[in-house]
Design an enzyme around this catalytic site. Sequence first.
Site, PDB file in Angstrom:
ATOM      1  N   ARG A  96      -0.736  -1.722  15.854  1.00 24.17           N
ATOM      2  CA  ARG A  96      -2.197  -1.747  15.759  1.00 24.17           C
ATOM      3  C   ARG A  96      -2.792  -2.951  16.484  1.00 24.17           C
ATOM      4  NH1 ARG A  96      -0.307   0.342  10.813  1.00 24.17           N
ATOM      5  NH2 ARG A  96      -1.179   2.396  10.287  1.00 24.17           N
ATOM      6  N   ASP A  98       5.651   8.401   6.597  1.00 23.04           N
ATOM      7  CA  ASP A  98       4.556   8.346   5.622  1.00 23.04           C
ATOM      8  C   ASP A  98       3.283   8.960   6.190  1.00 23.04           C
ATOM      9  OD1 ASP A  98       4.241   6.255   7.517  1.00 23.04           O
ATOM     10  OD2 ASP A  98       2.821   5.262   6.174  1.00 23.04           O
ATOM     11  N   GLU A  99       2.363   9.313   5.301  1.00 18.12           N
ATOM     12  CA  GLU A  99       0.992   9.669   5.649  1.00 18.12           C
ATOM     13  C   GLU A  99       0.914  10.680   6.794  1.00 18.12           C
ATOM     14  OE1 GLU A  99      -1.206   5.529   4.309  1.00 18.12           O
ATOM     15  OE2 GLU A  99      -0.570   5.751   6.394  1.00 18.12           O
TER      16      GLU A  99
END
Length: 356
Positions: free
Chosen positions: A145, A311-312
Amino acid sequence: MTELIPAPRTFFWSAPGYQCVDEETTLDAGPGTEGVARWLRATVGAATGLPLPDGRDTENRIVLGIDPDLPAEGYRIVIDGFAPRIQGGSATGVFWGAQTFRQLLGPDAFRRAPVRPGQDWDLPQVTVEDSPRFPWRGLMLDVARHFMPKDGVLRYLGLMAAHKLNVLHFHLTDDQGWRVEIRKYPRLTEVGSWRARTKFGHRASPLWEEKPHGGYYTQDDIREIVAYAAERHITVVPEIDVPGHSQAAIAAYPELGNTDVIDTTSLTVWDTWGISANVLAPTDNTLRFYEGVFEELLDLFPSEFVHVGGDECLKDQWRQSPTAQARIKELGLAGEDELQAWFIGHFDNWLSARGR
């Protein structure tokens, strides 16, 4: 002097007072501790200005040694008016002892150059003994990120060593960026390592930094990071996130996405936060692609573990995708959640077959 980080199991004064470390002090590095001696000269030597040459024919020396009766990562420091001793159950234990030894010298021992050249350094006459409660003492660094240049990663590793942390969880890919060179798939970094802009603060914020953000590590950069970590007894565990958190990869190679649901050629590296609905398609092509990614990754990272995210993973596109639904039926799965488990299980088996 009891404020050591982390707090040791045992700390007491061996004798009242302090003893001096000066320009005449030598290092007596026993077998297996040569790497710790190099680290002391390069780090503590740079901060103090002391040369710390090899030498064992004087009481004014620091003795490094391995004591097999100590736990492998355990150490003992004895400063009692004789030659200070740093002992460990292995080279790793001696290295952790050296971190505590540096703390005992005081905060100026953490500088990169001496602020008072020629000064003598006082060591408290103490005995310190410690060993870790947990074999895995990890810290996760998300460079996907927000890209961190290589020098920042190396500094991070130095801070980890100072705190006796021994696993760097290296989060290398996400919706917002792909950070590791994969030579088989150059567009992962040519396209996937850059986004057009970045959200300031929380994803609900109306503020943007309207300039490109990105960067990536070459394979030689990764080798340097892994070697630098190993010198500090830190294992680097890479993470390549699948099947969610993959929009940067899909932006670079649109065929990886659910092309029967959306026009994946229109996707860009995601510029905001949250959980992207754009996930990998559960196709053989996607599996082979990521096997190629992991093949190159295994050559770069010798760690026993490789993190595959998992995940997610939003299921909206899979619910709408005839291709995903056909795969669920073909495999006899109960639904999209089991499809995700199958996807992760594939790479679990693939990595296990290669000793990871």
